[in-house]
Structures are given as C-alpha cells and as structure tokens.
Scaffold this motif. Structure first.
Motif, PDB file in Angstrom:
ATOM      1  N   ASN A 460      -3.555 -16.697 -10.404  1.00  0.00           N
ATOM      2  CA  ASN A 460      -2.402 -17.500  -9.667  1.00  0.00           C
ATOM      3  C   ASN A 460      -1.366 -16.461  -9.539  1.00  0.00           C
ATOM      4  O   ASN A 460      -0.143 -16.912  -9.798  1.00  0.00           O
ATOM      5  CB  ASN A 460      -2.146 -18.560 -10.407  1.00  0.00           C
ATOM      6  CG  ASN A 460      -3.202 -19.581 -10.786  1.00  0.00           C
ATOM      7  OD1 ASN A 460      -3.735 -20.151 -10.124  1.00  0.00           O
ATOM      8  ND2 ASN A 460      -3.646 -19.810 -12.262  1.00  0.00           N
ATOM      9  N   THR A 461      -1.569 -15.331  -8.862  1.00  0.00           N
ATOM     10  CA  THR A 461      -0.659 -14.130  -8.813  1.00  0.00           C
ATOM     11  C   THR A 461      -0.791 -13.577  -7.459  1.00  0.00           C
ATOM     12  O   THR A 461      -1.264 -12.504  -7.335  1.00  0.00           O
ATOM     13  CB  THR A 461      -0.803 -13.008 -10.032  1.00  0.00           C
ATOM     14  OG1 THR A 461      -0.648 -13.566 -11.192  1.00  0.00           O
ATOM     15  CG2 THR A 461       0.334 -12.060  -9.916  1.00  0.00           C
ATOM     16  N   PRO A 462       0.093 -13.995  -6.533  1.00  0.00           N
ATOM     17  CA  PRO A 462       0.226 -13.353  -5.230  1.00  0.00           C
ATOM     18  C   PRO A 462       1.047 -12.210  -5.405  1.00  0.00           C
ATOM     19  O   PRO A 462       2.127 -12.293  -6.070  1.00  0.00           O
ATOM     20  CB  PRO A 462       0.719 -14.281  -4.275  1.00  0.00           C
ATOM     21  CG  PRO A 462       1.368 -15.475  -5.234  1.00  0.00           C
ATOM     22  CD  PRO A 462       0.721 -15.422  -6.542  1.00  0.00           C
ATOM     23  N   VAL A 463       0.619 -11.167  -4.695  1.00  0.00           N
ATOM     24  CA  VAL A 463       1.313  -9.902  -4.794  1.00  0.00           C
ATOM     25  C   VAL A 463       2.066  -9.711  -3.382  1.00  0.00           C
ATOM     26  O   VAL A 463       1.580  -9.482  -2.408  1.00  0.00           O
ATOM     27  CB  VAL A 463       0.372  -8.709  -4.899  1.00  0.00           C
ATOM     28  CG1 VAL A 463       1.068  -7.491  -5.158  1.00  0.00           C
ATOM     29  CG2 VAL A 463      -0.294  -8.929  -6.435  1.00  0.00           C
ATOM     30  N   ASP A 464       3.576  -9.277  -3.759  1.00  0.00           N
ATOM     31  CA  ASP A 464       4.202  -8.959  -2.538  1.00  0.00           C
ATOM     32  C   ASP A 464       4.767  -7.465  -3.109  1.00  0.00           C
ATOM     33  O   ASP A 464       4.610  -6.876  -4.090  1.00  0.00           O
ATOM     34  CB  ASP A 464       5.438  -9.778  -2.265  1.00  0.00           C
ATOM     35  CG  ASP A 464       6.062 -10.167  -3.529  1.00  0.00           C
ATOM     36  OD1 ASP A 464       6.281  -9.494  -4.444  1.00  0.00           O
ATOM     37  OD2 ASP A 464       6.965 -11.195  -3.598  1.00  0.00           O
ATOM     38  N   ALA A 465       5.709  -6.763  -2.135  1.00  0.00           N
ATOM     39  CA  ALA A 465       6.103  -5.497  -2.344  1.00  0.00           C
ATOM     40  C   ALA A 465       6.939  -5.415  -3.769  1.00  0.00           C
ATOM     41  O   ALA A 465       6.779  -4.535  -4.390  1.00  0.00           O
ATOM     42  CB  ALA A 465       6.994  -5.133  -1.248  1.00  0.00           C
ATOM     43  N   ALA A 466       7.719  -6.466  -3.999  1.00  0.00           N
ATOM     44  CA  ALA A 466       8.503  -6.397  -5.337  1.00  0.00           C
ATOM     45  C   ALA A 466       7.761  -6.454  -6.497  1.00  0.00           C
ATOM     46  O   ALA A 466       7.906  -5.652  -7.271  1.00  0.00           O
ATOM     47  CB  ALA A 466       9.374  -7.750  -5.320  1.00  0.00           C
ATOM     48  N   LEU A 467       6.636  -7.263  -6.662  1.00  0.00           N
ATOM     49  CA  LEU A 467       5.633  -7.413  -7.763  1.00  0.00           C
ATOM     50  C   LEU A 467       5.078  -5.909  -7.761  1.00  0.00           C
ATOM     51  O   LEU A 467       4.687  -5.530  -8.916  1.00  0.00           O
ATOM     52  CB  LEU A 467       4.716  -8.427  -7.562  1.00  0.00           C
ATOM     53  CG  LEU A 467       3.609  -8.609  -8.784  1.00  0.00           C
ATOM     54  CD1 LEU A 467       4.535  -8.768  -9.882  1.00  0.00           C
ATOM     55  CD2 LEU A 467       2.760  -9.740  -8.624  1.00  0.00           C
ATOM     56  N   ALA A 468       4.681  -5.319  -6.630  1.00  0.00           N
ATOM     57  CA  ALA A 468       4.087  -4.153  -6.843  1.00  0.00           C
ATOM     58  C   ALA A 468       4.719  -3.126  -7.266  1.00  0.00           C
ATOM     59  O   ALA A 468       4.352  -2.261  -7.983  1.00  0.00           O
ATOM     60  CB  ALA A 468       3.573  -3.738  -5.311  1.00  0.00           C
ATOM     61  N   ASP A 469       6.168  -3.068  -6.971  1.00  0.00           N
ATOM     62  CA  ASP A 469       6.940  -2.144  -7.373  1.00  0.00           C
ATOM     63  C   ASP A 469       7.064  -2.299  -9.007  1.00  0.00           C
ATOM     64  O   ASP A 469       7.231  -1.336  -9.708  1.00  0.00           O
ATOM     65  CB  ASP A 469       8.456  -2.428  -6.711  1.00  0.00           C
ATOM     66  CG  ASP A 469       8.305  -1.863  -5.298  1.00  0.00           C
ATOM     67  OD1 ASP A 469       7.589  -0.963  -5.114  1.00  0.00           O
ATOM     68  OD2 ASP A 469       9.335  -1.961  -4.608  1.00  0.00           O
ATOM     69  N   GLU A 470       7.214  -3.618  -9.366  1.00  0.00           N
ATOM     70  CA  GLU A 470       7.239  -3.839 -10.616  1.00  0.00           C
ATOM     71  C   GLU A 470       6.112  -3.552 -11.790  1.00  0.00           C
ATOM     72  O   GLU A 470       6.519  -2.986 -12.700  1.00  0.00           O
ATOM     73  CB  GLU A 470       7.709  -5.440 -10.904  1.00  0.00           C
ATOM     74  CG  GLU A 470       7.786  -5.874 -12.425  1.00  0.00           C
ATOM     75  CD  GLU A 470       7.705  -7.313 -12.632  1.00  0.00           C
ATOM     76  OE1 GLU A 470       7.315  -7.917 -13.420  1.00  0.00           O
ATOM     77  OE2 GLU A 470       8.183  -8.190 -11.726  1.00  0.00           O
ATOM     78  N   ILE A 471       4.998  -3.783 -11.036  1.00  0.00           N
ATOM     79  CA  ILE A 471       3.763  -3.233 -11.584  1.00  0.00           C
ATOM     80  C   ILE A 471       3.972  -1.491 -11.864  1.00  0.00           C
ATOM     81  O   ILE A 471       3.497  -1.069 -12.719  1.00  0.00           O
ATOM     82  CB  ILE A 471       2.562  -3.783 -10.981  1.00  0.00           C
ATOM     83  CG1 ILE A 471       2.481  -5.153 -11.472  1.00  0.00           C
ATOM     84  CG2 ILE A 471       1.218  -3.040 -11.412  1.00  0.00           C
ATOM     85  CD1 ILE A 471       1.419  -5.767 -10.513  1.00  0.00           C
ATOM     86  N   GLY A 472       4.404  -1.043 -10.555  1.00  0.00           N
ATOM     87  CA  GLY A 472       4.508   0.516 -10.771  1.00  0.00           C
ATOM     88  C   GLY A 472       3.159   1.565 -10.579  1.00  0.00           C
ATOM     89  O   GLY A 472       3.040   2.390 -11.480  1.00  0.00           O
ATOM     90  N   ALA A 473       2.265   0.941  -9.801  1.00  0.00           N
ATOM     91  CA  ALA A 473       1.021   1.330  -9.944  1.00  0.00           C
ATOM     92  C   ALA A 473       0.927   2.661  -9.197  1.00  0.00           C
ATOM     93  O   ALA A 473       1.715   2.919  -8.395  1.00  0.00           O
ATOM     94  CB  ALA A 473      -0.093   0.691  -9.210  1.00  0.00           C
ATOM     95  N   GLU A 474       0.080   3.726  -9.640  1.00  0.00           N
ATOM     96  CA  GLU A 474      -0.012   4.904  -8.950  1.00  0.00           C
ATOM     97  C   GLU A 474      -0.914   4.751  -7.924  1.00  0.00           C
ATOM     98  O   GLU A 474      -1.115   5.704  -6.869  1.00  0.00           O
ATOM     99  CB  GLU A 474      -0.408   6.110  -9.923  1.00  0.00           C
ATOM    100  CG  GLU A 474       0.544   6.367 -11.201  1.00  0.00           C
ATOM    101  CD  GLU A 474      -0.123   7.011 -12.304  1.00  0.00           C
ATOM    102  OE1 GLU A 474      -0.065   8.210 -12.345  1.00  0.00           O
ATOM    103  OE2 GLU A 474      -0.698   6.589 -13.204  1.00  0.00           O
ATOM    104  N   ALA A 475      -1.690   3.867  -7.775  1.00  0.00           N
ATOM    105  CA  ALA A 475      -2.691   3.486  -6.625  1.00  0.00           C
ATOM    106  C   ALA A 475      -2.795   2.200  -6.641  1.00  0.00           C
ATOM    107  O   ALA A 475      -3.028   1.333  -7.404  1.00  0.00           O
ATOM    108  CB  ALA A 475      -4.110   4.223  -7.104  1.00  0.00           C
TER     109      ALA A 475
END
Length: 649
Positions: A460-475
C-alpha cells in the motif's frame, strides 16, 4: 535426519551404479552444438546445472547414432571428428563431479529426420527413412529401410554406446518413444512391413531387441541401460497401453530401467509434453500399468514438479523413479531442496513452453523464470556485491520481486514498495484461470523468497519522487508495470464493459453471452475461461489470426483449445461501437456486423505506466526501468531484465 520425502530421497542401485535419489533429469536438447555435432561449452554448463541441483541422473539429449540416415541437427559422436570425444568427456566429467550419474540418449529420428533444423526447408533435401514406404503428413516421402541398413543402424547404436562409455558416461538411454525410429518399428501405425520386422508384436519388437542386445554387448554387464518408451501412442492406429505393457515385458530382460513417457511427435506434442491445459502427472497412469508387468525399475514423467505429488507416486507404487524436464529448467535445485526438506521453496514450472519455443526458433534454450538457463557460462551467477548498497525497488510484480530477491541475495539492503495490498502484480490475475494456476503460485513463491532473503516489503505504498528522496536509495529499479488500454470506441449508455482486472481481480460477473474484444494471448485465454464457465463466447480480433503474441509451441495448443471449446471467432474485425446488445465491428470488406452479447470484455492490450516512470528517473544515482514499465511484453522479458538490473547494481 528425518526426510519429508523419504521415497524421493531413497537411493537406488541399477546394475553397478547407485543413484543418490529417485529424481532424474530428463533428456533435453543441448544448447550450442557445433556443425560437426559436438557439444559446446554452453551445453556443458546447461547439463552441469542440473547435476549441481542434485538430480540422480542427468541425461544428455539426443545423440544421433547414424547420421547417414538421420539428418537431424543434434549431437553426434565419432572418432573421425577431432576433439569430439574430448568434448563429450568434458561434458560427462561436468555432470559426474557433482555426484550425478551422466547418461546419454541414443537416438534415431527415422522418418522425422530434420525435425530440429531451424531451416525447415532444409529437410526437403533429406531422405526420410522408416520401417515402411510412406508419405508424411507434410508431403515428404519416406523410404523403407533395407535389411542392410537396419543391420548398419543396429551396429551404430552399439558403437555410439561404446564411445559414450569411453567418454565417461556411466549409463545410456535408448530412445524408443515419441514416434522416433525404434518406436516406428514398434507401432502398428508406422510399421507396415511384411518381413520378420513387421506384422505381429513379436516381429515389431525385433528391431528394438536387436538394438538393445547390441548396446549391451558394447557396454558390458553391469552398465545401466535405460529404455525410453511411449506407454501408449494415444492416437488412432497406434498401440494402446495394453500393448505397451506387452512391449515392455518383451524388452525388460535387456534393460535396467524402463522410462515410460507417452504419445507420438506427429499426433500429440502437448500429450508428450503436457501443457497447462492438462493435469500435472497426467501420464503417470501409463507407468503404473507397465510396472505391474515388469520386474525392472520403472520411471515416470509428465509435468511433474510438486514434491508432494512425486512422493505420493513413489509411495503408492506407481513408479520407482520420477523424471523431470522443464521443471528442472525452472528450478534446477528441486532435488537438493527435496533432500533438505525445503519442498515449499520449489519454484514450479509454468508449462508456458518458452524453453521449447526458443529451441525451435533459435536452437538455444531459455526459461521464462530462470535467466541462467542456456547461459550458465556467461557470468550470470548471483555473486556477493563488493559494496552493499541501499536499493529501492518500485513495484511488486514479477519483475519487482525478481529484482528485489536477486539484489538481496547479493547482499544489498533492499526496500520493495508496492502500491497494492498484495505482491504479485499481473500474476494476481492468473488465479482466476484454472489452467494458469502455476503462474499465480509463481507470485506467491517469489513473495516467500523475498521474505526469506530479508527484503523490506512495504505494501500500500505508491512511490513518488518525494518518497524516493526520503528513502535515500543508492540504486532504484523501477518495475511499476503496465495498465490496460481503454476501448478506443464509443460505448452506449448502459452497455456492460469490463476489463480483465474487473473480471479476474474484482470478481465482476458477466452475463450469459460474452464478447471479448482482443484476440491476443490474454483475450484468447479469457474467452477460453468464459467458455469453461458455460458462457456463449465471441472472440473479436482485428488481425487475421489469434494469439499471434504467443510463442510457437504454446500457440497451436491454445488455438486447439479455443476450437474445441466452440468459441465463435471473428477475425479481421475492427471494433466500431459498443452497444448494450453487443459490439458493432467493421469487417475487412468494409461491411459492418453486430456481434451480439450482454457483456463486453476489453482485452486489447497494455500500456506502460510512463508517468510513474518519468517521475522516478532521477530518484537515485543508478536507475533502471524494467519489465512492462519499460515496454509491455511477457514474464520472460520482465524476469530477465529485472535479474540483470540487480546484477548490475
């Protein structure tokens, strides 16, 4: 250690050889074969993987014993070809070093010479030989073998067996099934001879007896010989299971194992290689019957992959050995998993025929869910990452789960986000189709694998740019999939129009007469399901054929099922308007026709979720878009792209 599957794990001694368990790898055609018929390095890796996976016997397929009368593009073994004996020795060594018994299938195609040639026109120049003069269904003439040729072929079987033993193989299989030459002599349909090789059964088994006796003399006592036969030919004019029992009884004194398959090449590919429309183990009854009439161990085959089913087959006395072909492409580690009480971790074959279609089209091997198959020597193993990274996988379909599991297996820290409440993606729809249950179970298997590997799954977790930035993934590996195309035509108010998702995921009900718009693979399967539910079904396709996106092996089987179901197929028809009483289509000649129905199902295709992809292109230093998110295709493409993306991180 207490075994969950004690019968499957029990050793078996045949001749002077002991098999470490009761699970064997069926003969499957090699990958890279040289022009002279030698196995290449990819072939060695192809067979070695099954040995690593724990199979008791790994059988190499097919060694043509007499090229002079069999022009098929398969393996050959002769001292006249420099390096050929060495190539086979390396192959046998690769199997032996993992504890498996290396075996090789001795074969002659008879009147089906040229079957495996990619250039199908090339077989027009071959001389087809068989027991009797005949004409094949494709118009090619068949010439009866002379007594001199028969004697020469018998000697060739012996010579091939002797050379195989010299190369290090510890067992041989004589192929006497599936419509190949030995089977042609056994069959009353193919064998119309009036000499000592034709007529009554005692004459029709003569050639097989001579071959087996010659092979025994060549390899000596104690060297196991396995006979592969069709328990019944399963077509009008062929022998039935009662005669199959008599054949087995007449030959058992010359062999150590009788491997019971089914059917004939000409009349039933999907019988010999059970399709998704048949029950798993549908041919086991033939082995069960033959086992009642012989004293040597009996092996069975036919769409087997479930350890529980295979254990029951042995425990109930239906067979002594189980043989797997496609199942060990999908998951080569089935025997190891069974021996380690990890039967729940088996990844089942989809019976989608990608492996056999690739063989027919390019002469290579490929498995829809195992990217390593046929490419075992290409550095594609999962190895630990030099520096573990934080990896974000967006989308929990088959591509996302493959990427997440592979990355986690390499030691990366993986977060998998899925916008729905369950993993599986498009595979979730397959639970609605009984004949595609294995595809739904594939999603469940991969979900368990992700859990076992420690993937952090966020549903139940759609991903947008903001969430991706929050996760801070290297890949980031973007696997957001695709969505159904909407009907590009007007719809009358009150018309009932459903999507595949409405039907399969939400359980929407249809009326008694259904029009499926879109005759590709998805639409054809939907029409078949509706027919099985008792609906009157019309299948509308704008092209001149159904399921043109299906592979060359699965497509004819699916089309036969559609025809058998009595589905009304309307080709070369472009939808113009959806009405409450059906769909108005424009035909090739410009005329219009109303295809009546109270429910319309839209199956015209998918499109990538490009907006979601675009929003994530800069979400990490490494971003890879895979699967349907890149371009709608199929499971095979999604799995391969996701696997390689994870290897590249």
């Amino acid at each position: 250690m207490k075994r969950d599957y004690p019968h499957l794990c029990e050793p078996l001694t045949v001749g002077r050889v002991t098999l470490r368990n009761r699970m064997c790898s069926a003969p499957l055609g090699a990958t890279d074969i040289t022009a002279e018929g030698s196995p290449g390095p990819r072939t060695q890796g192809f067979y070695e993987l099954r040995a690593k996976g724990g199979a008791a016997v790994v059988t190499v397929s097919e060694l043509v014993v007499h090229p002079e009368t069999d022009g098929s593009q398969m393996l050959r073994l002769s001292l006249k070809t420099p390096g050929q004996l060495a190539a086979f020795s390396f192959l046998a060594d690769a199997i032996k070093r993992h504890g498996s018994v290396p075996s090789i299938e001795l074969s002659h195609s008879g009147q089906y010479a040229g079957t495996y040639m990619v250039d199908k026109k090339g077989k027009q120049g071959l001389c087809q030989y068989g027991p009797s003069d005949a004409v094949r269904p494709d118009g090619l003439p068949v010439k009866a073998l002379s007594h001199e040729q028969i004697a020469d072929i018998v000697a060739a079987y012996a010579q091939a067996a002797a050379l195989a033993k010299r190369a290090g193989f510890e067992m041989v299989m004589v192929h006497a099934g599936h419509g190949w030459l030995v089977n042609q002599f056994l069959s009353p349909y193919f064998n119309k001879r009036d000499d000592e090789y034709g007529g009554p059964l005692e004459n029709r088994v003569r050639f097989a007896r001579e071959v087996l006796a010659a092979v025994r003399e060549a390899v000596g006592p104690g060297f196991p010989i396995e006979l592969r036969m069709s328990g019944a030919e399963l077509f009008d004019g062929g022998y039935d299971v009662d005669e199959g029992c008599r054949i087995a009884n007449a030959l058992e004194g010359l062999v150590d194992i009788i491997h019971v398959s089914a059917g004939s090449y000409q009349f039933g590919f999907s019988v010999t290689h059970p399709s998704m429309f048949r029950e798993h183990g549908c041919n086991v009854y033939l082995a069960k019957q033959i086992k009642k009439h012989v004293d040597v161990p009996v092996a069975t085959i036919g769409g087997l992959s479930d350890p529980r089913q295979m254990e029951d087959i042995l425990a109930s006395g239906k067979a002594d050995l189980v043989v797997m072909g496609r199942a060990l492409l999908a998951d080569p580690d089935i025997p190891n998993k069974v021996m380690a009480n990890r039967g729940q971790d088996v990844v089942a074959c989809l019976r989608c025929f990608v492996c056999m279609a690739e063989r027919a089209v390019t002469q290579t091997r490929r498995c829809a869910i195992n990217p390593r198959i046929g490419r075992e020597f290409e550095g594609m193993d999962v190895v630990p990452a030099a520096k573990p990274k934080d990896v974000l996988v967006v989308g929990g379909g088959i591509a996302g789960m493959t990427a997440a599991a592979t990355a986690a297996e390499r030691g990366h820290r993986v977060v998998l986000c899925e916008k729905e409440s369950e993993l599986g993606g498009i595979l979730r729809t397959e639970q609605a189709l009984p004949f595609k249950r294995d595809m739904y179970e594939l999603g469940r298997s991969y979900a368990r694998r992700c859990e076992q590997l420690g993937v952090e799954v966020r549903l139940n977790t759609p991903v947008d740019a903001a969430l991706a930035d929050e996760i801070g993934a290297e890949a980031a590996i973007v696997c957001v999939g695709s969505e159904p195309l909407a009907l590009p035509m007007p719809c009358e108010d009150g018309a009932r129009v459903l999507s595949i998702d409405d039907l399969y995921l939400d359980g929407a009900e249809t009326g008694d007469e259904v029009v499926v718009i879109g005759g590709g693979l998805t639409g054809s399967e939907c029409a078949l399901l509706m027919s099985q539910q008792g609906k009157k079904v019309h299948l509308v396709e704008m092209r001149d054929g159904l399921a043109v996106d299906a592979n060359v092996r699965h497509r004819p089987i699916l089309l036969a099922e559609v025809e058998k179901a009595g589905i009304d197929v309307v080709l070369n028809a472009r939808g113009k308007e959806v009405r409450r009483d059906g769909v108005v289509v424009t035909l090739a000649d410009g005329s219009e026709q109303l295809v009546r129905g109270d429910t319309v199902v839209c199956a015209i295709g998918q499109r990538s979720r490009s907006a979601a992809v675009d929003a994530l292109r800069d979400c990490a230093p490494f971003v890879r878009v895979v699967g349907d998110a890149r371009r709608p295709a199929n499971i095979c493409t999604a799995v391969y792209e996701a696997y390689h993306a994870a290897l590249d991180v």
